[in-house]
Design a protein around this motif. Structure first.
Motif, PDB file in Angstrom:
ATOM      1  N   SER A  37      -3.159  -7.955 -12.362  1.00 53.59           N
ATOM      2  CA  SER A  37      -4.084  -7.756 -11.235  1.00 53.59           C
ATOM      3  C   SER A  37      -3.989  -6.330 -10.706  1.00 53.59           C
ATOM      4  O   SER A  37      -2.889  -5.837 -10.481  1.00 53.59           O
ATOM      5  CB  SER A  37      -3.722  -8.749 -10.142  1.00 53.59           C
ATOM      6  N   PRO A  38      -5.138  -5.666 -10.490  1.00 52.18           N
ATOM      7  CA  PRO A  38      -5.080  -4.315  -9.993  1.00 52.18           C
ATOM      8  C   PRO A  38      -4.559  -4.232  -8.555  1.00 52.18           C
ATOM      9  O   PRO A  38      -3.971  -3.266  -8.145  1.00 52.18           O
ATOM     10  CB  PRO A  38      -6.543  -3.852 -10.050  1.00 52.18           C
ATOM     11  N   ALA A  39      -4.795  -5.322  -7.813  1.00 56.16           N
ATOM     12  CA  ALA A  39      -4.313  -5.322  -6.434  1.00 56.16           C
ATOM     13  C   ALA A  39      -2.809  -5.535  -6.432  1.00 56.16           C
ATOM     14  O   ALA A  39      -2.291  -6.353  -7.169  1.00 56.16           O
ATOM     15  CB  ALA A  39      -4.980  -6.447  -5.666  1.00 56.16           C
ATOM     16  N   GLN A  40      -2.144  -4.782  -5.593  1.00 59.60           N
ATOM     17  CA  GLN A  40      -0.690  -4.896  -5.531  1.00 59.60           C
ATOM     18  C   GLN A  40      -0.318  -6.222  -4.867  1.00 59.60           C
ATOM     19  O   GLN A  40      -0.881  -6.600  -3.844  1.00 59.60           O
ATOM     20  CB  GLN A  40      -0.149  -3.738  -4.706  1.00 59.60           C
ATOM     21  N   ALA A  41       0.588  -6.943  -5.489  1.00 57.92           N
ATOM     22  CA  ALA A  41       0.953  -8.249  -4.936  1.00 57.92           C
ATOM     23  C   ALA A  41       1.698  -8.077  -3.625  1.00 57.92           C
ATOM     24  O   ALA A  41       2.370  -7.074  -3.401  1.00 57.92           O
ATOM     25  CB  ALA A  41       1.810  -8.994  -5.930  1.00 57.92           C
ATOM     26  N   ALA A  42       1.565  -9.105  -2.782  1.00 60.97           N
ATOM     27  CA  ALA A  42       2.228  -9.047  -1.486  1.00 60.97           C
ATOM     28  C   ALA A  42       3.728  -9.168  -1.664  1.00 60.97           C
ATOM     29  O   ALA A  42       4.198  -9.787  -2.601  1.00 60.97           O
ATOM     30  CB  ALA A  42       1.725 -10.196  -0.626  1.00 60.97           C
ATOM     31  N   GLU A  72      -1.867  -7.475   7.015  1.00 57.01           N
ATOM     32  CA  GLU A  72      -2.525  -6.464   6.180  1.00 57.01           C
ATOM     33  C   GLU A  72      -3.945  -6.904   5.818  1.00 57.01           C
ATOM     34  O   GLU A  72      -4.874  -6.089   5.810  1.00 57.01           O
ATOM     35  CB  GLU A  72      -1.696  -6.247   4.918  1.00 57.01           C
TER      36      GLU A  72
END
Lengths: 216, 165
Positions: free
Chosen positions: A27-32, A60
């Motif tokens: 996933s391009p989004a950084q994981a929490a 966030e």
């Protein structure tokens, strides 16, 4: 190795390569992370129906989503305050006075209807309101319905605890605006905090911040 | 015999690849069960890839249904987009849980899928959508909204040019 086996191996190799190619990409989004702060809201009804509402929102996420909502008074993560609502009260001046003042109790109002206390201590602003009138009305209404003798009224108690940095951030936008995004940012930097507690005859409400992603 | 084996392998590999491609984004699942006499029972499982492909095909339809949908959803698209992007960061989290006498509503992400469960006395609804699909839907609707605006601009421009002649 016979031809059939070679063919099978070739097909299997193609299949495996294909599956790797098609596997969902990272996933391009950084994981929490576990250190992410969450704002939790819990409303528990005191009646027999036992209604419970639990809301958990990552701060966030709220910071990113709020500026995308442009409706009524909410624009770009800021809420516009109608000048009529604050009338001649200069909120900024009051805030400045509170910020620069020493720790202590600033407002204490005690009456038959309400008790109000506003105080500041260790960089936190405390507002405690006890509403007696509302409780009396609620108890009277309940007793009238049952036709029984008067029951003990349950006071409505509201406790608000806000870090001064959050209050500063909230009023940082401009004269007639509250900057919610800046306040959330300040809140997440502050760490675990109990923000609001409301207890009345009907409900218990609790709003707090911690790094857990589910209500306890 | 050898040729048949090769053909079978080729077909098998193609089928496996196609299946892997169709399901690599996950499945959109909707289950509705009404617990009353004559109540409906709807169970839909659609590969998420089919949703994206379907939206691409819908753009080619003469009635422009996607453009119309995009125009209606326009105010909510920025929020949907940001929300979908942010949800990707929380693949396993509980967001909303409401319990009362009659219903239990639960909204959470489970393994990168947004799950909405409504358990009522007379109705049960389960919806499961991969978060990636939400992003995709928002992107497609935004594209459709943009192309609708461009078409409208061209039409207005052409009318204006025709009137001035």
């Amino acid at each position: 190795m016979n031809l059939c086996t070679r063919g099978f191996l070739k097909a299997a190799a193609i299949l495996v390569l294909g599956l790797f190619a098609l596997a969902p990409a990272a996933s391009p989004a950084q994981a929490a992370t576990d250190t992410d702060q969450w704002i939790h809201i819990r409303v528990t009804s005191r009646d027999a129906k036992g209604e419970v509402v639990r809301i958990n929102v990552p701060i966030e996420m709220a910071e990113k989503v709020l500026p995308a909502i442009n409706k009524d008074r909410l624009h770009d993560g800021k809420v516009r305050i109608e000048s009529g609502q604050v009338k001649d009260v200069d909120l900024r001046a009051i805030l400045d006075a509170v910020r620069t003042a020493k720790d202590g109790e600033y407002v204490t109002v005690q009456s038959n209807e309400n008790n109000v206390r506003v105080s500041k201590s260790n960089g936190m602003l405390y507002i405690i309101v006890t509403d007696k009138e509302q409780a009396k009305k609620a108890a009277a209404k309940e007793d009238a319905g049952k036709g029984a003798k008067a029951s003990e009224p349950v006071e409505t108690k509201v406790e608000i605890k806000v870090p001064m940095k959050v209050v500063d951030a909230l009023f940082s936008a401009g004269k007639d605006e509250l900057d919610l995004v800046a306040a959330l940012r300040a809140l997440s930097a502050h760490g675990d905090t109990e923000l609001v507690t409301v207890k009345d005859a009907e409900n218990d409400v609790r709003i707090w911040i911690d790094s857990k992603n589910a209500t306890e | 015999m050898l040729v048949l084996a090769k053909v079978a392998l080729g077909l098998g590999a193609t089928l496996a690849m196609t299946t892997a491609y169709v399901f690599h984004e996950g499945v959109v699942r909707v289950d509705v069960d009404e617990r009353r006499p004559g109540g409906s029972h709807v169970h839909v499982w659609v590969p998420a890839t089919a949703v994206s492909a379907g939206m691409r095909v819908a753009r080619l339809a003469p009635q422009h249904p996607l453009e119309q949908a995009a125009e209606q959803a326009k105010p909510y698209l920025p929020v949907l987009r940001v929300l979908a992007k942010e949800l990707q960061k929380y693949p396993n989290a509980e967001f909303i849980d409401v319990t009362d006498e009659e219903q239990h509503v639960h909204i959470a992400t489970v393994n990168g899928k947004l799950r909405i469960d409504v358990l009522g006395d007379d109705e049960t609804v389960h919806v499961q959508v991969p978060v990636e699909t939400l992003m995709d839907v928002a992107d497609r609707l935004e594209d459709a909204s943009r192309s609708a605006r461009t078409e409208e601009w061209h039409a207005r421009h052409a009318r204006h040019a025709f009137a001035s002649e």
